[in-house]
Write a protein that holds these residues in place. Structure first.
Motif, PDB file in Angstrom:
ATOM      1  N   ALA A  39       0.828  -1.209   0.000  1.00 24.39           N
ATOM      2  CA  ALA A  39       0.000   0.000   0.000  1.00 24.39           C
ATOM      3  C   ALA A  39       0.862   1.259   0.000  1.00 24.39           C
ATOM      4  O   ALA A  39       0.484   2.279  -0.584  1.00 24.39           O
ATOM      5  CB  ALA A  39      -0.943  -0.008   1.201  1.00 24.39           C
ATOM      6  N   LEU A  40       2.029   1.194   0.630  1.00 24.61           N
ATOM      7  CA  LEU A  40       2.908   2.364   0.698  1.00 24.61           C
ATOM      8  C   LEU A  40       3.695   2.593  -0.583  1.00 24.61           C
ATOM      9  O   LEU A  40       4.394   3.604  -0.707  1.00 24.61           O
ATOM     10  CB  LEU A  40       3.848   2.249   1.903  1.00 24.61           C
ATOM     11  N   LEU A  41       3.583   1.686  -1.547  1.00 23.47           N
ATOM     12  CA  LEU A  41       4.230   1.913  -2.841  1.00 23.47           C
ATOM     13  C   LEU A  41       3.701   3.171  -3.518  1.00 23.47           C
ATOM     14  O   LEU A  41       4.404   3.801  -4.306  1.00 23.47           O
ATOM     15  CB  LEU A  41       4.027   0.713  -3.781  1.00 23.47           C
ATOM     16  N   ASP A  42       2.470   3.543  -3.214  1.00 26.03           N
ATOM     17  CA  ASP A  42       1.883   4.741  -3.821  1.00 26.03           C
ATOM     18  C   ASP A  42       2.356   6.021  -3.150  1.00 26.03           C
ATOM     19  O   ASP A  42       1.980   7.109  -3.567  1.00 26.03           O
ATOM     20  CB  ASP A  42       0.351   4.661  -3.784  1.00 26.03           C
ATOM     21  N   GLY A  43       3.151   5.901  -2.097  1.00 31.71           N
ATOM     22  CA  GLY A  43       3.697   7.081  -1.444  1.00 31.71           C
ATOM     23  C   GLY A  43       3.342   7.161   0.022  1.00 31.71           C
ATOM     24  O   GLY A  43       2.654   6.303   0.572  1.00 31.71           O
ATOM     25  N   ASP A  75      -5.262   7.089   6.686  1.00 28.32           N
ATOM     26  CA  ASP A  75      -5.455   6.933   5.245  1.00 28.32           C
ATOM     27  C   ASP A  75      -5.212   5.486   4.799  1.00 28.32           C
ATOM     28  O   ASP A  75      -5.898   4.982   3.915  1.00 28.32           O
ATOM     29  CB  ASP A  75      -4.555   7.892   4.465  1.00 28.32           C
ATOM     30  N   LEU A  76      -4.237   4.831   5.423  1.00 27.97           N
ATOM     31  CA  LEU A  76      -4.011   3.412   5.113  1.00 27.97           C
ATOM     32  C   LEU A  76      -5.232   2.582   5.486  1.00 27.97           C
ATOM     33  O   LEU A  76      -5.639   1.692   4.733  1.00 27.97           O
ATOM     34  CB  LEU A  76      -2.778   2.880   5.836  1.00 27.97           C
ATOM     35  N   ALA A  77      -5.814   2.866   6.651  1.00 30.04           N
ATOM     36  CA  ALA A  77      -7.011   2.132   7.072  1.00 30.04           C
ATOM     37  C   ALA A  77      -8.147   2.341   6.075  1.00 30.04           C
ATOM     38  O   ALA A  77      -8.862   1.397   5.732  1.00 30.04           O
ATOM     39  CB  ALA A  77      -7.432   2.554   8.477  1.00 30.04           C
ATOM     40  N   LYS A  78      -8.325   3.576   5.605  1.00 35.24           N
ATOM     41  CA  LYS A  78      -9.364   3.852   4.597  1.00 35.24           C
ATOM     42  C   LYS A  78      -9.056   3.118   3.299  1.00 35.24           C
ATOM     43  O   LYS A  78      -9.955   2.559   2.679  1.00 35.24           O
ATOM     44  CB  LYS A  78      -9.462   5.363   4.330  1.00 35.24           C
ATOM     45  N   GLU A  79      -7.783   3.103   2.890  1.00 34.55           N
ATOM     46  CA  GLU A  79      -7.415   2.403   1.659  1.00 34.55           C
ATOM     47  C   GLU A  79      -7.649   0.904   1.801  1.00 34.55           C
ATOM     48  O   GLU A  79      -8.146   0.261   0.880  1.00 34.55           O
ATOM     49  CB  GLU A  79      -5.958   2.673   1.293  1.00 34.55           C
ATOM     50  N   ALA A  87     -11.268   0.346   1.375  1.00 31.97           N
ATOM     51  CA  ALA A  87     -11.787   0.629   0.036  1.00 31.97           C
ATOM     52  C   ALA A  87     -11.250  -0.315  -1.031  1.00 31.97           C
ATOM     53  O   ALA A  87     -11.972  -0.685  -1.948  1.00 31.97           O
ATOM     54  CB  ALA A  87     -11.460   2.071  -0.355  1.00 31.97           C
ATOM     55  N   SER A  88      -9.990  -0.696  -0.946  1.00 27.69           N
ATOM     56  CA  SER A  88      -9.445  -1.476  -2.055  1.00 27.69           C
ATOM     57  C   SER A  88      -8.766  -2.763  -1.618  1.00 27.69           C
ATOM     58  O   SER A  88      -9.026  -3.820  -2.169  1.00 27.69           O
ATOM     59  CB  SER A  88      -8.463  -0.627  -2.866  1.00 27.69           C
ATOM     60  N   VAL A  89      -7.908  -2.703  -0.642  1.00 29.52           N
ATOM     61  CA  VAL A  89      -7.156  -3.886  -0.229  1.00 29.52           C
ATOM     62  C   VAL A  89      -8.069  -4.923   0.414  1.00 29.52           C
ATOM     63  O   VAL A  89      -7.778  -6.113   0.401  1.00 29.52           O
ATOM     64  CB  VAL A  89      -6.003  -3.472   0.723  1.00 29.52           C
ATOM     65  N   ALA A  90      -9.212  -4.493   0.930  1.00 35.08           N
ATOM     66  CA  ALA A  90     -10.130  -5.404   1.616  1.00 35.08           C
ATOM     67  C   ALA A  90     -10.627  -6.523   0.724  1.00 35.08           C
ATOM     68  O   ALA A  90     -11.116  -7.528   1.216  1.00 35.08           O
ATOM     69  CB  ALA A  90     -11.316  -4.635   2.191  1.00 35.08           C
ATOM     70  N   ASN A  91     -10.487  -6.387  -0.595  1.00 33.69           N
ATOM     71  CA  ASN A  91     -10.927  -7.479  -1.455  1.00 33.69           C
ATOM     72  C   ASN A  91      -9.970  -8.666  -1.390  1.00 33.69           C
ATOM     73  O   ASN A  91     -10.288  -9.734  -1.882  1.00 33.69           O
ATOM     74  CB  ASN A  91     -11.179  -7.006  -2.893  1.00 33.69           C
ATOM     75  N   PHE A  92      -8.793  -8.479  -0.761  1.00 35.58           N
ATOM     76  CA  PHE A  92      -7.903  -9.626  -0.605  1.00 35.58           C
ATOM     77  C   PHE A  92      -7.200  -9.677   0.747  1.00 35.58           C
ATOM     78  O   PHE A  92      -6.549 -10.662   1.057  1.00 35.58           O
ATOM     79  CB  PHE A  92      -6.868  -9.694  -1.738  1.00 35.58           C
ATOM     80  N   TRP A  93      -7.321  -8.641   1.579  1.00 37.35           N
ATOM     81  CA  TRP A  93      -6.683  -8.682   2.886  1.00 37.35           C
ATOM     82  C   TRP A  93      -7.460  -7.818   3.863  1.00 37.35           C
ATOM     83  O   TRP A  93      -7.642  -6.634   3.629  1.00 37.35           O
ATOM     84  CB  TRP A  93      -5.238  -8.183   2.803  1.00 37.35           C
ATOM     85  N   MET A  94      -7.891  -8.403   4.969  1.00 37.63           N
ATOM     86  CA  MET A  94      -8.654  -7.673   5.982  1.00 37.63           C
ATOM     87  C   MET A  94      -7.749  -7.373   7.180  1.00 37.63           C
ATOM     88  O   MET A  94      -6.951  -8.217   7.577  1.00 37.63           O
ATOM     89  CB  MET A  94      -9.847  -8.511   6.455  1.00 37.63           C
ATOM     90  N   ALA A  95      -7.910  -6.173   7.722  1.00 35.36           N
ATOM     91  CA  ALA A  95      -7.196  -5.800   8.935  1.00 35.36           C
ATOM     92  C   ALA A  95      -7.995  -4.721   9.646  1.00 35.36           C
ATOM     93  O   ALA A  95      -8.542  -3.823   9.000  1.00 35.36           O
ATOM     94  CB  ALA A  95      -5.803  -5.281   8.607  1.00 35.36           C
TER      95      ALA A  95
END
Length: 187
Positions: A10-14, A20-24, A27-35
């Motif tokens: 996720a931090l590859l985008d900067g 903001d990581l939690a929101k990301e 929104a997007s990572v949750a389709n393959f990783w939940m935290a």
């Protein structure tokens, strides 16, 4: 896969705050990783201590100070090592499938409610993923995006999430029809 690898990706985008990581993730990572946010913040602290990320504090006047995280060279190397490592098959753990597997006629109404909830959840997630897809494409065709985008990984994982939710909807509708027939036959 450890949570840290998903955070590194996720931090590859900067640079990003934990919020903001939690929101990301939602929104997007949750389709393959939940935290949960708590898991995320604990892992960010560990990753900072291990030198995988660096954290800087931004002073804010009317709000608590913001901590912004970014990848270090060590973090980039760890992510590259993970990407190059051998993948293990995914194990699925789904409580609903245990309920469906165990269902007897008397349990059918309760299982039906659970399956309907899964379908509604999948419909909502699919709509969210489709909105994200529209934002990623930003008016371009899929082909143009895939040729022009610097990183296509987020789009590919999003498409996997879309396929997953479409299949959840298809299976839920099939299961609901079967359960409804079983309930009708008992009346």
């Amino acid at each position: 896969m450890a949570l840290r690898n998903a955070i590194l990706a996720a931090l590859l985008d900067g640079e990003s705050s934990g919020y903001d990581l939690a929101k990301e993730f939602d929104a997007s990572v949750a389709n393959f990783w939940m935290a949960t946010p708590q898991q995320l913040y604990r892992e960010l602290d560990r990753m900072t201590a291990e030198g995988l990320i660096e954290t800087r504090v931004v002073q804010q006047e009317r709000r608590p100070n913001k901590r912004l995280h970014s990848l270090t060279e060590v973090g980039h190397a760890a992510l590259h090592e993970f990407v190059a490592s051998e993948s293990k098959p995914t194990a699925i753990r789904d409580e609903l499938m245990v309920r469906v597997q165990s269902m007897q006629t008397v349990d059918a109404p309760a299982v039906r409610v659970a399956v309907e909830e899964k379908r509604e959840w999948a419909v909502a997630k699919l709509a969210r993923y489709e909105r994200l897809r529209s934002r990623l494409l930003a008016g371009r065709t899929e082909q143009a995006y895939l040729e022009e985008a610097e990183r296509v990984g987020p789009y590919l994982t999003l498409m996997r999430g879309i396929s997953f939710e479409q299949e959840n909807i298809r299976w839920s509708e099939f299961a609901l029809a079967v359960i409804d027939r079983r309930i009708s036959a008992q009346v």
